[in-house]
Design an enzyme around this catalytic site. Structure first.
Site, mmCIF file in Angstrom:
data_model
loop_
_atom_site.group_PDB
_atom_site.id
_atom_site.type_symbol
_atom_site.label_atom_id
_atom_site.label_comp_id
_atom_site.label_asym_id
_atom_site.label_seq_id
_atom_site.Cartn_x
_atom_site.Cartn_y
_atom_site.Cartn_z
ATOM 1 N N GLU A 320 0.821 -1.222 0.000
ATOM 2 C CA GLU A 320 0.000 0.000 0.000
ATOM 3 C C GLU A 320 0.855 1.273 0.000
ATOM 4 O OE1 GLU A 320 -4.057 -1.494 2.199
ATOM 5 O OE2 GLU A 320 -2.431 -0.829 3.499
ATOM 6 N N VAL A 321 1.783 1.350 -0.937
ATOM 7 C CA VAL A 321 2.664 2.513 -1.004
ATOM 8 C C VAL A 321 2.085 3.543 -1.968
ATOM 9 C CG1 VAL A 321 4.995 3.328 -1.533
ATOM 10 C CG2 VAL A 321 4.666 1.085 -0.465
#
Length: 526
Positions: A320-321
């Site tokens: 989840e960057v």
């Protein structure tokens, strides 16, 4: 010694045949969870003598302590009040004889966890017999023996029914994990230890400690002492000595601790103590990819980890960057252009550089699946890909030659309260993986207790009994697993009640995760 071993294995072969021949109706009488690889039993009753004790040539403190804990949980503070002189001596078990082949007590990925249990011993009928290659296999055997024991409230005595028992057992997967999250809510050490105790009852063997995240950084890092300024409060912190105590406590129960720092995303809390880790004051994560100090801090954390967390693997996150802060921060945008990188290339650069740092400290790496989905061919071959987004990922991972841990969120996320235990039980890590070499690359699975709505007040009933359903999937041979979860409902209900008896706040099977009982009734019917 040779004759004795030959006899033992002859009995083992008979047990396998008998165990394999047990009909479903007979298996329903066996109340062990998770179901062993091979079980045979009889119809006799044995009683534990008042001085039931440990007999072993081993000097292992781990073994002796585990035996004493086992005695405590089977007694459950009941008063043993019976005249043993009136018993037929042949019905009394004087103790448990344990043989451990290896004196090496290193606990690591791949440690042999097999055991063989006979109650009573064919050679010494006054004793039960437990044999294992390692002390950690013996610990699993003790857990199984504890489930054979029952306090008869009418007779005021501990007894073993359905004797003689012969159990030959080993796990299906070497990695059987449970994630706890101490960033979204702090978990006191006493709570973590209770979780570890309950894991051992279900033969789970990896505590995945998701220590830090966006919300808080509760762990002391001696190399960078301001990092835990990102904790919620002074009292909601763990010292390095606390972390070492968790590792030691878990090891004594046969459980490895997998430590995680989630980089480069999920790291806002890092900048409370070191603001230069943020891209800017107003845009605070992911960690600043352009700053060499960022990687010095990652190196310092992993250096300190290597002194505490001695498991083969470290988890580096990578999920989840959102790279927006990199592209809208002028100096980072300038750095990207100078290095001819777009934001996705910078994400890859960060993950691979963090991997190299971990490798330099002797770790192999676990990363969440986004790293594989985005640049799988670039990952170190010492990477284990942690699947969480859904099905089909494990199949692609092992086809590429990498290892995989399965935690698909639709089935094995404990914070999804609407996922019933039946779905936890039916989730198969090897779905659509038929090649034997590729099957071996799936090293196991893990249920995840994310902490947004969990703290010390409700963690146990959110974990149990659903985690136990997954634990059997990970322990028991595939051909011994029930095709329909209804076949194991009674046995799982029995295990849930056993957890309650041992002080674990396991919720009823009926209803959603951590549901309360609907009304009055027996534990075994809820």
């Amino acid at each position: 010694m040779v004759a004795s071993k030959a006899l033992f294995y002859a009995v083992a072969v008979v047990a396998v045949v008998l165990g394999n021949a047990l009909a479903a109706s007979e298996i329903s009488q066996v109340k062990i969870w998770p179901m062993p690889a091979s079980v045979s039993y009889g119809d006799a009753r044995l009683n534990l003598a008042s001085d039931f004790g440990l007999s072993s040539d081993s000097e292992s403190r781990v073994l002796k302590d585990a035996f004493n804990r086992m005695l405590a949980v089977i007694k459950q503070d009941h008063v043993i009040d019976v005249n043993f002189s009136a018993f037929n001596r042949s019905s009394l078990l004087q103790g448990l004889h344990i043989v451990v082949s290896s004196t090496d007590e290193q606990l690591q990925y791949g440690t042999d966890e097999s055991y063989k249990l006979m109650v009573p011993s064919p050679e010494k009928p006054g004793y039960a017999h437990l044999e294992a290659k390692t002390v950690y296999g013996a610990l699993h055997g003790l857990q199984t023996f504890s489930q054979l024991c029952h306090f008869n409230i009418r007779r005021r005595v501990l007894e073993v029914n359905m004797s003689p028992w012969t159990i030959i057992d080993q796990p299906r997967f070497p990695f059987r994990g449970l994630l706890i999250d101490t960033s979204r809510h702090y978990l006191p050490l006493a709570v973590i230890k209770k979780v570890i105790d309950s894991m051992s009852y279900a033969k789970l063997n990896v505590l995945h400690w998701h220590i830090v995240d966006t919300q808080s950084f509760p762990l002391e890092i001696p190399s960078y002492p301001k990092l835990w300024d990102g904790a919620y409060s002074l009292s909601e912190r763990y010292s390095a000595a606390d972390a070492a105590e968790v590792v030691s406590y878990a090891k004594e129960r046969g459980i490895n601790v997998l430590a995680e720092i989630d980089v480069p995303g999920h790291a806002l809390s890092w900048g409370v103590g070191y603001p230069s880790l943020w891209p800017s004051k107003d845009c605070q994560q992911p960690l600043d990819v352009s700053n060499e100090f960022t990687f010095k801090v990652v190196d310092g954390i992993l250096s300190d980890f290597s002194k505490i967390f001695n498991f083969k693997f470290v988890h580096l996150g990578g999920d989840e960057v959102n790279t927006t802060c990199w592209t809208i921060t002028p100096r980072i945008s300038k750095w990207l252009k100078m290095h001819r990188m777009n934001e996705s290339q910078a994400y890859q650069y960060f993950v691979l550089r963090a991997q190299k740092i971990a490798l330099s400290h002797g770790y192999e790496i676990v990363n969440w699946e986004e790293t594989f989905n985005d640049f799988g061919s670039k990952l170190s071959r010492k990477t284990v890909v942690h699947n969480w987004l859904g099905g089909g990922v494990a199949q692609r991972v092992v086809q590429s030659g990498l290892r995989c841990i399965v935690s698909n969120q639709d089935k094995w996320y404990l914070d999804h309260l609407d996922t019933p235990w039946e779905e936890f039980y039916q989730n198969e890590p090897l779905t659509n993986i038929t090649n034997p070499k590729q099957q071996k690359l799936v090293i196991g699975g893990e249920v995840c207790m994310w902490g947004e709505t969990v703290d010390g007040s409700d963690i146990e009933q959110t974990i149990w009994p659903r985690a136990a359903a997954a634990a059997e999937r990970l322990w028991t041979p595939y051909d011994k697993l029930a095709k329909n979860p209804r076949e194991v409902t009674g046995r799982l209900a029995n295990f849930r009640c056993l957890l309650n008896e041992r002080g674990v706040a396991a919720a009823p099977l009926a209803g959603s995760g951590r549901a309360a009982p609907f009304g009055p009734g027996s534990c075994y019917k809820q």
